[in-house]
Design an enzyme around this catalytic site. Sequence first.
Site, PDB file in Angstrom:
ATOM      1  N   ASP A  22       0.500  -1.333   0.031  1.00  0.00           N
ATOM      2  CA  ASP A  22      -0.011   0.014   0.057  1.00  0.00           C
ATOM      3  C   ASP A  22       0.642   1.248   0.000  1.00  0.00           C
ATOM      4  O   ASP A  22       2.142   1.328   0.362  1.00  0.00           O
ATOM      5  CB  ASP A  22      -0.786  -0.014   1.077  1.00  0.00           C
ATOM      6  CG  ASP A  22      -1.867  -0.910   1.334  1.00  0.00           C
ATOM      7  OD1 ASP A  22      -1.937  -1.525   0.245  1.00  0.00           O
ATOM      8  OD2 ASP A  22      -2.852  -0.922   2.112  1.00  0.00           O
ATOM      9  N   HIS A  73      -5.956   2.959  -4.435  1.00  0.00           N
ATOM     10  CA  HIS A  73      -6.027   3.132  -2.967  1.00  0.00           C
ATOM     11  C   HIS A  73      -6.481   4.567  -2.973  1.00  0.00           C
ATOM     12  O   HIS A  73      -5.702   5.157  -1.723  1.00  0.00           O
ATOM     13  CB  HIS A  73      -4.491   2.927  -2.578  1.00  0.00           C
ATOM     14  CG  HIS A  73      -4.336   2.578  -1.141  1.00  0.00           C
ATOM     15  ND1 HIS A  73      -5.156   1.991  -0.600  1.00  0.00           N
ATOM     16  CD2 HIS A  73      -3.317   2.885  -0.041  1.00  0.00           C
ATOM     17  CE1 HIS A  73      -5.022   1.800   1.019  1.00  0.00           C
ATOM     18  NE2 HIS A  73      -3.703   2.364   1.038  1.00  0.00           N
ATOM     19  N   HIS A  77      -5.681   9.317  -0.104  1.00  0.00           N
ATOM     20  CA  HIS A  77      -5.439   8.460   1.153  1.00  0.00           C
ATOM     21  C   HIS A  77      -6.207   9.051   2.204  1.00  0.00           C
ATOM     22  O   HIS A  77      -5.706   8.967   3.167  1.00  0.00           O
ATOM     23  CB  HIS A  77      -3.879   8.102   1.480  1.00  0.00           C
ATOM     24  CG  HIS A  77      -3.950   6.879   2.394  1.00  0.00           C
ATOM     25  ND1 HIS A  77      -3.894   7.090   3.464  1.00  0.00           N
ATOM     26  CD2 HIS A  77      -3.392   5.645   2.138  1.00  0.00           C
ATOM     27  CE1 HIS A  77      -3.760   5.905   4.282  1.00  0.00           C
ATOM     28  NE2 HIS A  77      -3.551   4.877   3.301  1.00  0.00           N
ATOM     29  N   HIS A 168       3.855  -2.094   3.127  1.00  0.00           N
ATOM     30  CA  HIS A 168       3.920  -0.793   2.478  1.00  0.00           C
ATOM     31  C   HIS A 168       5.106  -0.449   1.788  1.00  0.00           C
ATOM     32  O   HIS A 168       6.129  -0.686   2.294  1.00  0.00           O
ATOM     33  CB  HIS A 168       3.757   0.268   3.916  1.00  0.00           C
ATOM     34  CG  HIS A 168       2.243  -0.010   4.363  1.00  0.00           C
ATOM     35  ND1 HIS A 168       1.896  -0.947   5.443  1.00  0.00           N
ATOM     36  CD2 HIS A 168       0.944   0.728   4.502  1.00  0.00           C
ATOM     37  CE1 HIS A 168       0.815  -0.911   5.738  1.00  0.00           C
ATOM     38  NE2 HIS A 168       0.190   0.139   5.143  1.00  0.00           N
TER      39      HIS A 168
END
Length: 210
Positions: A22, A73, A77, A168
């Site tokens: 991510d 995503h 964010h 991540h």
Amino acid sequence: MSVLGQAARITQNQSSIYITFDDGPHPSVTPAVCEILREHSALATFFQIGRFAKEYPSISRQCQLDGHAIGNHTFDHPNLQDRAGEEVEYQISSAQKCLEHICGRGFVRHFRAPYGAWSTQILNVVNKIGLRPVSWSVDPRDWEAPRIENLINEILDNARPGSIILLHDGCPPDEAAMWDVRGGRAQTLAALRYVVPALQARGFALQPLP
């Protein structure tokens, strides 16, 4: 297994595990991740933030060329549970348009909500756009910059057939000040160098999300 309608584990292929990343693309971390995966002929899925993909489109394209999947995503964010319907749709659709401009229409097929914060409203938008909502089943919390051995053990102790592992390769825009404090994902890269061949030695194929 699913939570509020999103996949947290894949049951169709019991020989596969799905590593996901991510918050990228990041110019120093994402290429390093790709290099590690390339060395072991492993594939993964990158859930990318739209504004970063727009800033570093060549990195997103390289992920695609290497055979990895790319997921949506959001554009910035945010925690979508805190946002009105118009903002939810903007964040998801804007990121989708950006990623499709880079990777081509139809290539980006999955969505992960920032912070794993889901709602019926979010799922409705995701379904309208035609994306598959995805969560995770293994979270070693690498964003907290744990000790490398703890990160490795958390992944290997909890990996099961069909597991979706959360890691991540970047950080959210509003957490950039903590990037250097938390080591810039150095622990994630170090753990990945060990975890990838270790999972393969157990007989798992590391695949992009189907």
